[in-house]
Scaffold this motif. Structure first.
Motif, PDB file in Angstrom:
ATOM      1  N   PHE A 161       0.820  -1.210   0.000  1.00  0.00           N
ATOM      2  CA  PHE A 161       0.000   0.000   0.000  1.00  0.00           C
ATOM      3  C   PHE A 161       0.856   1.263   0.000  1.00  0.00           C
ATOM      4  CE2 PHE A 161      -2.325  -3.447   2.002  1.00  0.00           C
ATOM      5  CZ  PHE A 161      -3.471  -3.463   1.228  1.00  0.00           C
ATOM      6  N   GLU A 162       2.073   1.143   0.467  1.00  0.00           N
ATOM      7  CA  GLU A 162       2.978   2.293   0.531  1.00  0.00           C
ATOM      8  C   GLU A 162       3.718   2.527  -0.788  1.00  0.00           C
ATOM      9  OE1 GLU A 162       4.159   1.709   5.268  1.00  0.00           O
ATOM     10  OE2 GLU A 162       5.368   0.787   3.687  1.00  0.00           O
ATOM     11  N   THR A 163       3.824   1.475  -1.600  1.00  0.00           N
ATOM     12  CA  THR A 163       4.573   1.567  -2.853  1.00  0.00           C
ATOM     13  C   THR A 163       3.680   2.070  -3.985  1.00  0.00           C
ATOM     14  OG1 THR A 163       5.991  -0.274  -2.183  1.00  0.00           O
ATOM     15  CG2 THR A 163       5.933   0.274  -4.540  1.00  0.00           C
ATOM     16  N   VAL A 164       4.146   3.088  -4.693  1.00  0.00           N
ATOM     17  CA  VAL A 164       3.416   3.648  -5.841  1.00  0.00           C
ATOM     18  C   VAL A 164       4.344   3.595  -7.053  1.00  0.00           C
ATOM     19  CG1 VAL A 164       2.265   5.665  -6.793  1.00  0.00           C
ATOM     20  CG2 VAL A 164       2.070   5.167  -4.340  1.00  0.00           C
TER      21      VAL A 164
ATOM     22  N   GLU B 204      -5.818 -12.614   0.444  1.00  0.00           N
ATOM     23  CA  GLU B 204      -5.901 -12.779   1.895  1.00  0.00           C
ATOM     24  C   GLU B 204      -5.484 -11.445   2.486  1.00  0.00           C
ATOM     25  OE1 GLU B 204      -4.627 -16.294   4.776  1.00  0.00           O
ATOM     26  OE2 GLU B 204      -2.873 -15.221   4.015  1.00  0.00           O
ATOM     27  N   LEU B 205      -6.456 -10.695   2.958  1.00  0.00           N
ATOM     28  CA  LEU B 205      -6.159  -9.343   3.435  1.00  0.00           C
ATOM     29  C   LEU B 205      -5.720  -9.380   4.888  1.00  0.00           C
ATOM     30  CD1 LEU B 205      -6.187  -6.369   2.504  1.00  0.00           C
ATOM     31  CD2 LEU B 205      -8.387  -6.157   3.640  1.00  0.00           C
ATOM     32  N   ASP B 206      -4.522  -8.898   5.133  1.00  0.00           N
ATOM     33  CA  ASP B 206      -4.024  -8.768   6.501  1.00  0.00           C
ATOM     34  C   ASP B 206      -4.542  -7.446   7.052  1.00  0.00           C
ATOM     35  OD1 ASP B 206      -2.175  -7.966   8.700  1.00  0.00           O
ATOM     36  OD2 ASP B 206      -1.262  -9.912   8.225  1.00  0.00           O
ATOM     37  N   LEU B 207      -5.449  -7.536   8.015  1.00  0.00           N
ATOM     38  CA  LEU B 207      -6.144  -6.358   8.517  1.00  0.00           C
ATOM     39  C   LEU B 207      -5.225  -5.410   9.291  1.00  0.00           C
ATOM     40  CD1 LEU B 207      -9.442  -8.099   9.709  1.00  0.00           C
ATOM     41  CD2 LEU B 207      -9.010  -6.922   7.534  1.00  0.00           C
ATOM     42  N   TYR B 208      -4.153  -5.935   9.824  1.00  0.00           N
ATOM     43  CA  TYR B 208      -3.181  -5.093  10.525  1.00  0.00           C
ATOM     44  C   TYR B 208      -2.280  -4.370   9.538  1.00  0.00           C
ATOM     45  CZ  TYR B 208       0.997  -3.806  13.197  1.00  0.00           C
ATOM     46  OH  TYR B 208       2.063  -3.118  13.737  1.00  0.00           O
ATOM     47  N   TRP B 209      -1.746  -5.113   8.566  1.00  0.00           N
ATOM     48  CA  TRP B 209      -0.775  -4.502   7.661  1.00  0.00           C
ATOM     49  C   TRP B 209      -1.400  -3.476   6.719  1.00  0.00           C
ATOM     50  CZ3 TRP B 209       3.737  -4.204   9.234  1.00  0.00           C
ATOM     51  CH2 TRP B 209       4.420  -5.270   9.847  1.00  0.00           C
ATOM     52  N   ILE B 210      -2.662  -3.656   6.360  1.00  0.00           N
ATOM     53  CA  ILE B 210      -3.282  -2.632   5.512  1.00  0.00           C
ATOM     54  C   ILE B 210      -3.412  -1.326   6.294  1.00  0.00           C
ATOM     55  CG2 ILE B 210      -5.673  -3.357   6.011  1.00  0.00           C
ATOM     56  CD1 ILE B 210      -6.418  -2.447   3.187  1.00  0.00           C
TER      57      ILE B 210
ATOM     58  N   GLU C 134      -1.410  -0.419   8.763  1.00  0.00           N
ATOM     59  CA  GLU C 134      -0.052   0.099   8.859  1.00  0.00           C
ATOM     60  C   GLU C 134       0.382   0.759   7.549  1.00  0.00           C
ATOM     61  OE1 GLU C 134       2.477  -0.118  11.635  1.00  0.00           O
ATOM     62  OE2 GLU C 134       0.425   0.072  12.387  1.00  0.00           O
ATOM     63  N   GLY C 135      -0.178   0.290   6.440  1.00  0.00           N
ATOM     64  CA  GLY C 135       0.136   0.863   5.134  1.00  0.00           C
ATOM     65  C   GLY C 135      -0.651   2.120   4.816  1.00  0.00           C
ATOM     66  N   GLY C 136      -1.482   2.577   5.770  1.00  0.00           N
ATOM     67  CA  GLY C 136      -2.202   3.840   5.611  1.00  0.00           C
ATOM     68  C   GLY C 136      -3.512   3.757   4.858  1.00  0.00           C
ATOM     69  N   LYS C 137      -4.047   2.547   4.701  1.00  0.00           N
ATOM     70  CA  LYS C 137      -5.306   2.379   3.969  1.00  0.00           C
ATOM     71  C   LYS C 137      -6.371   1.739   4.863  1.00  0.00           C
ATOM     72  CE  LYS C 137      -3.321   3.900   0.238  1.00  0.00           C
ATOM     73  NZ  LYS C 137      -3.605   5.259  -0.274  1.00  0.00           N
TER      74      LYS C 137
END
Length: 292
Positions: free
Chosen positions: A180-183, A205-211, A213-216
């Motif tokens: 989510f951080e990479t554009v 498989e959506l990681d609810l924590y990492w999304i 943390e990625g600002g989304k």
């Protein structure tokens, strides 16, 4: 004499009823843990699995987990066990293996056939173990630096997904914050994956924590790409609920929109011994009113 017999019979009947009620209650108490289908990603107890896989699986079954998502596949085996052996171990402890994290990165020129052969072996092993899905948990660094390479990965995942489908297994991808951080050329990395993979061949498989943390926001993705997120990784900073920073309720309320069929606990950092942390995480979700 008759009065005494009647009194004795009444006492005996009362004791029988109490014993029966107690056994029923105990049975309900024992089974209540597994009323919810809660899975555990075995990476959460990776060191324990390395030291004593059988003992660790037994403890997870006692806690109340219904299924596992493996993180120990190699050369046709799971944690050094043949697929049938691993499956039997899980079943002995009241669980099943629904999925696994594994995979190889985009093959280099001239290595496509070798990669496809690797996947054939991998898929056959997972089929024998009873898996319903295989999830790729990461990809090569080059994908985060070049949009064309990322799109090649998408084509690759479509091919792998096609192979998995033929065996009755779903193929998916698991995120971290970086997707989510990479554009790349104005495109969010994760969105490129979603838009260039075939929904029939690749799920997420959506990681609810990492999304987070990625600002989304997970719910924004459920609205934009409905039905693509067949699995949730339910994760917190440490064990579930410990940080007070994660609110899982919105994601679970939108489970149907997301397409979610299964959810899996993953704990990567701990306030306690790993097995205690995954037990506390199980209790957190088992007690949550929004989980089923």
């Amino acid at each position: 004499m008759t009065h005494v017999n009647l009194k004795a019979k009444s006492t005996l009947l009362a004791l029988i009823l109490i014993a029966f009620s107690s056994s029923v209650f105990a049975g309900e108490k024992a089974s209540s843990k597994k009323e919810k289908e809660i899975g555990i990603q075995l990476w959460s107890v990776r060191e324990d699995m390395g030291k004593d896989a059988a003992g660790t699986i037994a403890k997870l079954g006692e806690i109340g987990y219904s299924f596992v998502e493996a993180a120990g596949y190699s050369d046709g085996k799971f944690y050094g066990m043949e697929p049938a052996e691993f499956k039997a171990l899980l079943e002995k402890n009241g669980m099943s293996m629904r999925g696994s994290h594994t995979g190889i990165n985009l093959p280099k020129d001239g290595e496509w056939d070798k990669a496809m052969a690797w996947w054939d072996t991998c898929i056959a092993a997972h089929k024998a173990a009873g898996a319903k899905w295989i999830v790729k948990p990461s990809m090569g660094r080059d994908a985060y630096e070049d949009l064309d390479v990322l799109k090649q990965y998408c084509d690759y995942y479509n091919k792998v997904g096609e192979k998995c489908n033929a065996a009755g297994i779903r193929f998916g991808y698991h995120n971290h914050a970086q997707e989510f951080e990479t554009v790349l050329d104005g495109n969010i990395f994760y969105d490129v994956l979603l838009e260039n993979t075939d929904p029939d061949k690749v799920m997420f498989e959506l990681d609810l924590y990492w999304i987070q943390e990625g600002g989304k926001e997970a719910v924004d993705y459920f609205k934009k790409y409905p039905g693509r997120f067949e699995l949730y990784h339910v994760k917190d900073v440490e064990e579930l609920g410990a940080s007070g920073e994660m609110d899982f309720k919105p994601a679970f309320k939108m489970a149907k929109k997301a397409g979610m069929t299964d959810y899996i606990v993953e704990v990567e950092r701990y306030n306690y011994a790993p097995i205690i942390s995954v037990e506390k995480s199980f209790e957190f979700l088992n007690n949550a009113k929004y989980t089923k």
